[in-house]
Design a protein around this motif. Structure first.
Motif, PDB file in Angstrom:
ATOM      1  N   THR B 623       1.158  -1.579   0.209  1.00  0.00           N
ATOM      2  CA  THR B 623      -0.051   0.281   0.486  1.00  0.00           C
ATOM      3  C   THR B 623       0.961   1.174   0.432  1.00  0.00           C
ATOM      4  OG1 THR B 623       0.215   0.056   2.524  1.00  0.00           O
ATOM      5  CG2 THR B 623      -2.291  -1.080   1.579  1.00  0.00           C
ATOM      6  N   PHE B 624       2.072   1.304   0.266  1.00  0.00           N
ATOM      7  CA  PHE B 624       2.971   1.849   0.395  1.00  0.00           C
ATOM      8  C   PHE B 624       2.633   3.065   1.717  1.00  0.00           C
ATOM      9  CE2 PHE B 624       3.021   0.873  -3.933  1.00  0.00           C
ATOM     10  CZ  PHE B 624       4.444   0.322  -4.469  1.00  0.00           C
ATOM     11  N   GLU B 625       1.955   2.742   2.578  1.00  0.00           N
ATOM     12  CA  GLU B 625       1.774   3.019   3.776  1.00  0.00           C
ATOM     13  C   GLU B 625       3.866   3.496   4.147  1.00  0.00           C
ATOM     14  OE1 GLU B 625      -2.214   2.542   5.482  1.00  0.00           O
ATOM     15  OE2 GLU B 625      -1.431   0.816   4.934  1.00  0.00           O
ATOM     16  N   PRO B 743       1.205   7.855   0.023  1.00  0.00           N
ATOM     17  CA  PRO B 743       0.970   6.366  -0.114  1.00  0.00           C
ATOM     18  C   PRO B 743       1.066   6.675  -2.071  1.00  0.00           C
ATOM     19  CG  PRO B 743       0.341   6.267   1.299  1.00  0.00           C
ATOM     20  CD  PRO B 743       0.375   8.285   0.999  1.00  0.00           C
TER      21      PRO B 743
END
Lengths: 160, 757, 300
Positions: B623-625, B743
């Motif tokens: 999720t690129f968090e 994100p």
């Protein structure tokens, strides 16, 4: 109309619309301005009070919904002339800077100490209280130190 | 002004004494502006604002069916001198005809009944002819449409050093290009930063009223004398008839530096016209939409260095978006350009900078004041140079960081209080950077880990000759019983001024901390100490307080020595004899500070604070968090007057920078802000904030108070974003040059082919 | 600031459910509108954001149902968990069958933990979450995963509606103006796996960009029961029907990334808004479903 609620341990009758926000009734007719308004939409937590022991945003609760219930605000945390260990720790260990989030933060921290320790982590307990000054580390430290503090024989002065 | 050998018996400095204003803040009695009970006859005020980013106001129509009898209306023609006094005097208090940004104030309304006031606002319609807005700073620079001055350019600067420092300016650019061409390794890059909202938790607010003493305004503000000057200009009243007082202020971060002049003018205009006290408190939406923000900035950099990593040549172009009016933009751009070369040594430099107007709300003061933007660029660029060279970025920084005797881009030779290396090494060791940097996240893992560092410095106090022109003043009065009262316009907005000044004064006078009080900053009571900005409060004003307190203490001791008795008795005798005993002093900067404002050369600051920030992150590969798992810092503060408060400043500033890097983003559409709410403008909660490991380094500045304190307010805002980006880059393996690192943006970037390092 | 309207409303606190239903029916018959107010965590915010009402006399009646006993309890009878519509998230987190004790409905507690923060959890309710009709409702996603039955009551009687049939479009539902959501009934499997993943704007005080709730019963490498609910990817909470069909029809070992991705894509229609982008939401919808299936042992 007259509303009856228990505020900081004492029963109070207040002339207010039951559909006014609890926050407006506290800050207006009850003159308890410790609870602050930072957003008006339940995001910042500066208006956090305890309603029957649980933290709520006073900007999202209507006064009539509190009829007959117990509300505790920051003004009701200290026991008479003594600061609580949490209050003392916030003043001593950097938990308060500008102080605008402090009342709500202390109310949430009090709920954590009293009732939510087994349910949530310390950081979760204050996640509904936004602080823009501290980076939260000094607040976390203050709450931890208060938890360690001797709970008896505390003396402080109020309203200096 | 350093401490003398006459060491006093008290030692408040260096101790983390509790906040002086702590008790009222923790029991809820501290009085912020909206906590004051209503004054008799008080009205509530609100502002009618432009719904368009650019246009011509043809008419304002008032619904004739609405009962206007108890509504006060103020329009542009009601303003005696329709200018907000600051630098350029280009901003009207109320727009009369030309609308230059969305949310620009057009007229003011006041009424005792808030509910009716809101309906009155609904009963007004604005006849506006919209014009095409200029929203992109690069388009503004091209001057496709002129919206400010003759060319949209609010300010330009040029800094040249070494080869670029040519006798004629036209030769400078070819000279720097030639110097670059001669370098073994050349690297180019383009780096951008976005708006940031201060988001103090207490919105802007003021109560204003008029009486036989003149005009009064009490509010949430950083700089009472800014408001005083604005009133002087707009109302033309005598200075002695203007009384500006700071209420307890719920955060500022620059957002309450110049903006409060506007809301205070508005409240005072309504109060004047209605003859009643007027309270104006913005709600969050209005505060986010209408007030100033951090300047978005674009930096283009080309550098040259040796193969071994010795940095040689810097060529840089800085473009800032000033917004519709100048506000403090020239000063913000100045600080930005003065920090653009980073904490590194360059032989040759050519840094040109411009700020342009756009039809967006004016950008203004925000902690760091332009430096976080240019330091973002230079730190990202140095990391890119390291990749190009195959070096560890921190090794490259260690090799080139400014040391004692080195000279900055303005040719300032550093001869005191330089701690870049020490900060770097301390943070590096504490964080186990080298070990963690060598680790690689297992390819199959859903979490990618990374660590990254930023090294930076921040000038303390006003730029160049600023303090010399400003002549900041502070006073210490002797009170009965030997107590002291500090009178200064330096406000406590949470950072701890009240407490730290008391510590400084107590030690300087040799009295217990409890015997020192701090006057409420009101322009009628306190001298003009200059604004509460620019990391100058402790270092500059604190040193005046120290001298003044010492002088008062010395007089009491002299009295005690000549006629005996206790200190308190001597003080009372002195007061009985002289009536008042006061030391009112003016700041004089260290003599060595030499600055050429025309050529932008010399000692830009009397000294710098230094720091190294190291971020550790975990990035969810799905999720690129980004989770900031730990945050290490070593910060040189000169001397920590109150270590707990120093840490609070550093951690709070660092988290604002982390927020700016990862979550905070204003969403714009056609010049309007689409997310003016705390639910959509995302600042970090306690669960988003990392544990902070904060090391204090003390490289004393001999002219600083308390044994060498330097400014600390802005420094921590500078390094958070580049440290986070370096760590995320380390985790994900692709380069990141533009803020924010949401994100969504990381995801888009991950799809771009060729982005890999 | 139009919050100033609030105090001009009238508030009525019915003592019992029959009293509520009777007056609601009367008002509905006269086309008078009534706001059923529980925690107020959405409705009060909406008032804050809306312009002032031109005629305060025409404001709807506020019925405070936050303390109505009939709407509050949480009980487990056999395998059926009944949650009162006005039970709060905090009550669920504290409950011995949800957040504490045997945690038979642990998914609900895990979801509640990510919802707002304690202040919101102490006021917010599942009934409010469903009635408000936000596509970002985390609580509704969790109810959907459990194939919950919505219990509606009016003076005309009680009716039960499957949660997937409750919402009929953006902020529209099958609830009539005289009906009250009184409870949710969940048939809890004896043994099951659950999954919760919220991709939000931050760790707390966060609205979902995408959230997935899932409940699965596995028997011999096959899913015999699956419930899914996804927030913020469609005008209403998405039950991911095609994904569900795929999961029920395919042995876990045969699930593939591509087949799952295609099913999820066909189940979602996310949009760009101030919180996120369509592309990112589509991506997250896919990766959280993959993650759920990976946890079940699928080779994805």
């Amino acid at each position: 109309m007259k509303l009856t609620l228990t505020i900081n341990g004492a029963p109070r009758e207040v002339e207010a619309s039951p559909t006014a926000r609890l926050l407006d009734v506290l800050r207006g007719p009850l003159a308890l301005t410790g609870s602050k308004e930072g957003c008006g939409e339940g995001e910042c937590g500066a208006c956090t009070v305890l309603l029957d022991g649980d933290p709520v945003n006073a900007c999202l609760v209507l006064a009539g919904q509190c009829e007959g219930r117990e509300v505790i605000t920051v003004e009701g945390l200290a026991d008479g002339q003594s600061l609580t260990p949490l209050q003392r720790a916030f003043a001593e260990h950097g938990g308060a800077q500008c102080g605008i989030c402090t009342p709500g933060m202390l109310v949430s921290a009090t709920a954590y100490e009293k009732t939510h320790k087994s349910l949530v982590t310390l950081r979760e307990s204050i996640a509904g209280n936004i602080c823009r000054c501290t980076g939260y580390q000094r607040i976390v430290d203050s709450i931890e130190r208060a938890g360690d503090a001797d709970r008896t024989g505390t003396f402080g002065s109020v309203g200096a | 002004m350093s401490r003398t050998a006459r060491d006093r018996e008290t030692h408040a400095v260096g101790a983390s004494v509790p906040r002086a204003d702590g008790t009222p803040k923790v029991i809820g009695t501290a009085r912020y502006v909206d906590d004051f009970p209503p004054m008799p006859g008080e009205l509530f005020g609100l502002t009618v604002r432009s719904p368009v980013p650019r246009g011509l106001l043809n008419a304002v129509k008032f619904d004739p069916t609405f009962d206007w009898s108890d509504i006060t209306v103020v329009r542009a023609e009601d303003v005696p001198v329709n200018v907000v006094a600051l630098i350029a005097e280009d901003q009207p208090v109320l727009a009369a005809r030309h609308l230059n940004h969305a949310y620009e104030p057009i007229l003011l309304l006041a009424c005792a009944d808030k509910h009716k006031l809101l309906r009155a606002k609904q009963a007004i319609s604005l006849d506006i002819e919209p014009l095409p807005p200029v929203l992109d700073p690069e388009a503004a620079l091209q001057n496709a449409a002129t919206i400010w001055g003759t060319d949209n350019v609010q300010k330009r600067y040029l800094i040249t050093k070494g080869a670029a420092d040519t006798p004629t300016p036209e030769d400078s650019l070819p000279a720097i290009d030639a110097a670059l061409a001669a370098c073994e390794v050349r690297v180019t890059g383009r780096y951008s930063t976005h708006h940031q909202e201060q988001l103090y938790i207490e919105p802007q607010g003021v109560i204003a009223w008029w009486d036989d003493k003149g005009v009064h305004a009490t509010g949430s503000l950083q700089c009472p004398f800014y408001v005083h000057k604005a009133f002087l200009k707009a109302f033309g009243e005598d200075a002695s008839r203007i009384h500006i007082t700071q209420a307890v202020t719920g955060g500022g971060f620059g957002g309450k530096e110049e903006y409060p002049s506007i809301i205070a003018l508005h409240a005072a205009l309504l109060a004047k016209k209605s003859g009643r006290p007027v309270r104006m408190v913005y709600d969050r939406k209005e505060d986010i939409e209408a007030t100033t923000k951090r300047h978005p900035t674009l930096c283009e950099i080309e550098t040259g260095c040796d193969k071994d990593g010795t940095l040689r040549v810097l060529k840089m172009r800085v473009l800032m978006d000033g917004g519709a009016y100048v506000t403090l933009t020239p000063v913000v751009l100045s600080r930005g350009v003065l920090h653009a070369a980073g904490a590194y040594s360059w032989t040759d430099a050519h840094i040109e900078a411009a700020a342009v107007a756009t039809n967006t709300p004016p950008n203004g003061a925000f902690r760091g004041f332009g430096a976080p933007q240019t330091i973002w660029a230079i730190e990202r660029h140095i990391d890119k140079v390291a990749r190009t060279l195959g070096m560890d970025p921190l090794d490259l920084k260690r090799k080139n960081v400014l040391t004692l005797g080195a000279s900055t881009a303005t040719g300032q030779v550093l001869h005191t209080s330089v701690a870049g290396v020490e900060c770097l090494e301390k943070a590096r060791a504490a964080s186990e950077y080298d070990h963690k940097r060598a680790l690689r996240s297992p390819p199959g893992s859903r979490k990618a880990r990374g660590i990254g560092a930023a090294v930076f410095m921040h000038g303390a106090g006003f730029t160049g000759s600023g303090e010399r022109y400003l002549k900041g003043k502070a006073a210490v009065d002797l009170l009965p019983g030997g107590k002291l009262l500090i009178r200064t316009a330096s406000t406590d907005i949470g950072q701890g001024t009240e407490t730290v000044f008391r510590q400084i004064a107590a030690d300087a006078a040799g009295v217990p901390l409890a015997n020192v009080d701090f006057a409420v900053p009101s322009t009628t009571v306190v001298p003009d100490s200059g604004p509460t900005v620019a990391s100058r409060t402790v270092m500059v004003v604190g040193s005046i307080v120290e001298s003044a307190a010492r002088s008062v203490g010395d007089r009491v001791r002299a009295e005690q020595a000549s006629s005996g008795g206790t200190y308190a008795e001597a003080a009372d005798r002195l007061l009985a004899r002289e009536g008042t005993v006061t030391s009112l002093l003016q700041y004089s900067p260290p003599d060595y500070v030499k600055w050429d404002d025309q050529r932008y050369k010399g000692d830009a600051y009397p000294c710098f604070g230094w720091a190294c920030f190291i971020a550790e992150v975990e990035v969810d590969r799905d999720t690129f968090e980004v989770t900031v798992t730990d945050f290490w810092s070593a910060t040189d503060v000169g001397k920590a007057i109150n270590p707990v408060m120093c840490r609070g400043q550093i951690e709070g500033g660092a988290l604002q920078a982390i927020g700016w890097a990862l979550w905070e983003e204003l969403v714009w559409k056609d010049g309007l802000i689409k997310n003016p709410r705390m639910t959509n403008y995302i600042v970090p909660t306690a669960l988003d904030a990392p544990p902070f490991h904060t090391l204090l380094v003390e490289a004393p500045f001999s002219f600083g108070p308390g044994g060498g304190a330097k400014g600390i307010g802005e420094l921590p805002m500078d390094g958070g974003a580049p440290a986070i980006a370096a760590a995320v880059e380390h985790a994900l393996g692709f380069s990141l040059d533009d803020l924010p690192l949401t994100p969504e943006r990381l995801f888009s970037k991950s799809l771009t082919k060729g982005a890999s390092l | 600031m139009s919050i100033a309207d609030l105090a001009h409303h009238s508030m009525w606190r019915p003592a019992t459910l029959p009293e509520l239903l009777t007056r609601l029916a009367e008002r509905h018959a006269k086309t008078q509108s009534t706001i059923l107010l529980a925690g107020g965590t959405d409705w009060v915010v909406e008032q804050e954001l809306s312009p002032p009402h031109s005629d305060p006399a025409k404001l709807p009646l506020l019925a405070d149902i936050s303390r109505l006993e009939e709407l509050r309890g949480i009980e487990l009878t056999g395998s059926t968990l009944r949650i009162g519509a006005a039970a709060t998230y905090l009550e669920m987190r504290r409950h011995p069958h949800i957040g504490q004790g045997d945690k038979r409905a642990a998914l609900l507690a895990r979801m509640a933990q990510d919802l707002g923060a304690l202040q919101i959890q102490a006021r917010g309710t599942l009934g409010g979450n469903l009635a408000t009709g936000s596509p970002a409702a985390d609580g509704v996603a969790a109810l959907m995963a459990y194939d919950t039955t919505v219990v509606l009551q009016s003076t005309r009687g009680e009716r039960k509606v499957p949660i997937t049939a409750y919402q009929t479009g953006y902020k529209r539902s099958v609830r009539e103006g005289d009906e009250v959501i009184t409870a949710f009934e969940i048939d809890l499997p004896a043994r099951y796996s659950w999954y919760w993943r919220k991709v939000g704007t931050r760790r707390a005080q966060s609205i979902s960009k995408v959230a997935l709730a899932a409940v699965a019963v596995v028997d011999s490498g096959k899913l015999t029961r699956v419930g899914l609910g996804m927030a913020s990817v469609a005008p209403v909470t998405a039950p991911l029907q095609n994904t569900r069909t795929l999961l029920l029809s395919t042995p876990i070992a045969d699930l593939t990334r591509d087949s799952l991705a295609a099913a999820v894509r066909s189940d979602c229609a996310p949009i760009d808004d101030v919180r996120s982008t369509r592309e990112y939401r589509e991506h997250c919808a896919r990766v959280v479903v993959h993650d759920f299936c990976r946890q079940l042992g699928a080779p994805v």
